[in-house]
Design an enzyme around this catalytic site. Structure first.
Site: not given
Ligand SMILES: Cc1ncc(COP(=O)(O)O)c(C=O)c1O
Length: 380
Positions: A69, A147, A175, A195-197, A233, A320
């Protein structure tokens, strides 16, 4: 451990891990290689791109995979400012640091406005309408869901006004995804961050969804991957996992939302019995899993530590910011007193949480409150 910090990160779903494993073990090929193994890795990326696009009702060609993200937010801002020669940035005061700090990088070269929020954390419309009116093409960045407070902004209104003045509209939907409907095609936005997590996928992978009207200058140059917009990659395993997580998030969206809302109501009904408790943004439209509250007089950081010794994981602000002792910029922007902001604790539920776990959390909070009350009476 009782884990109530899903806005910081979620556990990896078992099916997501299964999807990732082949690309960490047997098929390690470079997806740009033309041999069979390379083509199989490429197919995994293509599939994931479709799954991520479907989660937000976008076209697969609109998805750029990034390292998360934060990178997607950086790319949305830096990429469009540089690619389109924008002269202004309008950023909500409650944005994630990956938006605010990126915007600050341009402070000396363009006009940067911080968009005010009201005491509930909702964008101050009059202030925004006034700002968006003045001339010069800019980028407006307003997150879909916050968030910390979970507040959901009315992007339909904000985005329409922004676009009617010719501005580029970006939203950080990190979120919101997986918790509420996110429809890139229907929303008046040009750029959207994922964001995936935060949706039971792996860390270190995310996406910027963009429409073709946006000329994005890449931040990373090289082999021209991601249609030249983000070289390097590809992290095939993480991308495959993100795709699966997005698919599961879409399939389970309605059930998850109902369940999370049930947990949130169950928790807040009991939480409100604690004398003096303040649930921030309680009257606003919020995410179904997030409760940000303050107990004036208590130090949030110490309370977090106390809960931690009982194996209970919560956070005292955004993850954060929790290494610094500065009170939450989100609460300060809402006009919350510094002392109250310092007492803030965020609880964010996930689908594996149960009411029995919430009972434990409430018990621990009551115990803390009694301790606090008795200390107070000794002082008197
Ligand atoms: C609203 C919001 N935006 C962006 C991010 C950053 O995402 P990532 O951790 O994938 O860099 C987060 C994560 O904390 C977030 O909550």
């Amino acid at each position: 451990v009782l884990y109530f910090d899903h806005n910081a990160s979620t556990p990896l779903h078992g099916e997501v891990l299964d999807e990732m494993m082949p690309y960490l073990q047997s098929n390690f090929a470079n997806p740009s290689s033309v041999h069979q193994q390379g083509r199989l890795a490429r197919q995994a990326i293509d599939r994931a791109r479709e799954q991520v696009a479907a989660l937000v009702n976008a076209h697969p060609s609109q998805v750029i995979f990034t390292s998360g993200g934060s990178e997607a937010n950086n790319l949305a801002i830096s990429g469009s400012v540089r690619g389109m020669g924008l002269s202004r940035l309008m950023i909500a005061a409650t944005e994630h640091p990956s938006v605010r700090d990126t915007a600050k990088q341009f402070e000396s070269s363009l006009v940067l406005d911080e968009l005010k929020v009201d005491s509930g954390g909702v964008i101050d419309k009059d202030f925004f309408f006034d700002k968006s009116n003045s001339f010069g093409q800019g980028l407006v960045s307003v997150m879909l869901a916050n968030n910390e407070t979970g507040v959901i902004q009315n992007l339909n209104q904000i985005g329409k006004v922004a676009q009617s003045h010719g501005h580029v509209m970006h939203t950080d939907a990190v979120q919101a995804a997986g918790k509420i409907d996110v429809d890139f095609s229907a929303l008046p936005v040009n750029l959207l961050t994922l964001s995936a997590h935060k949706i039971y996928g792996p860390k270190g992978i995310g996406a910027l969804v963009f429409d073709k009207s946006i000329d994005l200058m890449p931040m990373i140059f090289g082999g021209g991957q991601e249609r030249k917009r983000r070289s390097g990659t590809e992290n095939v395993a993480a991308i495959a996992g993100f795709g699966k997580a997005a698919e599961l998030a879409l399939t389970n969206l309605s059930n998850n939302r109902t369940y999370l809302l049930e947990l949130q109501n169950y928790f807040e009904n009991q939480l409100e019995k604690i004398t003096g408790i303040i649930i921030f943004s309680k009257r606003e439209t919020r995410l179904p899993n997030t409760t940000f509250f303050g107990l004036p007089g208590i130090d949030g950081e110490s309370l977090l530590m106390q809960l931690d010794t009982h194996g209970i994981a919560v956070t005292s602000g955004s993850a954060c910011a929790s290494t610094s002792l500065k009170p939450s910029h989100v609460l300060l922007a809402m006009g919350v007193e510094v002392d109250v902001a310092r007492s803030a604790i965020r609880v964010s539920f996930g689908v594996e949480n149960t009411k029995a776990q919430i009972d434990e959390l409430i018990k621990a909070l009551y115990a803390q409150q009694q301790l606090f009350a008795s200390l107070e009476s000794i002082e008197i």
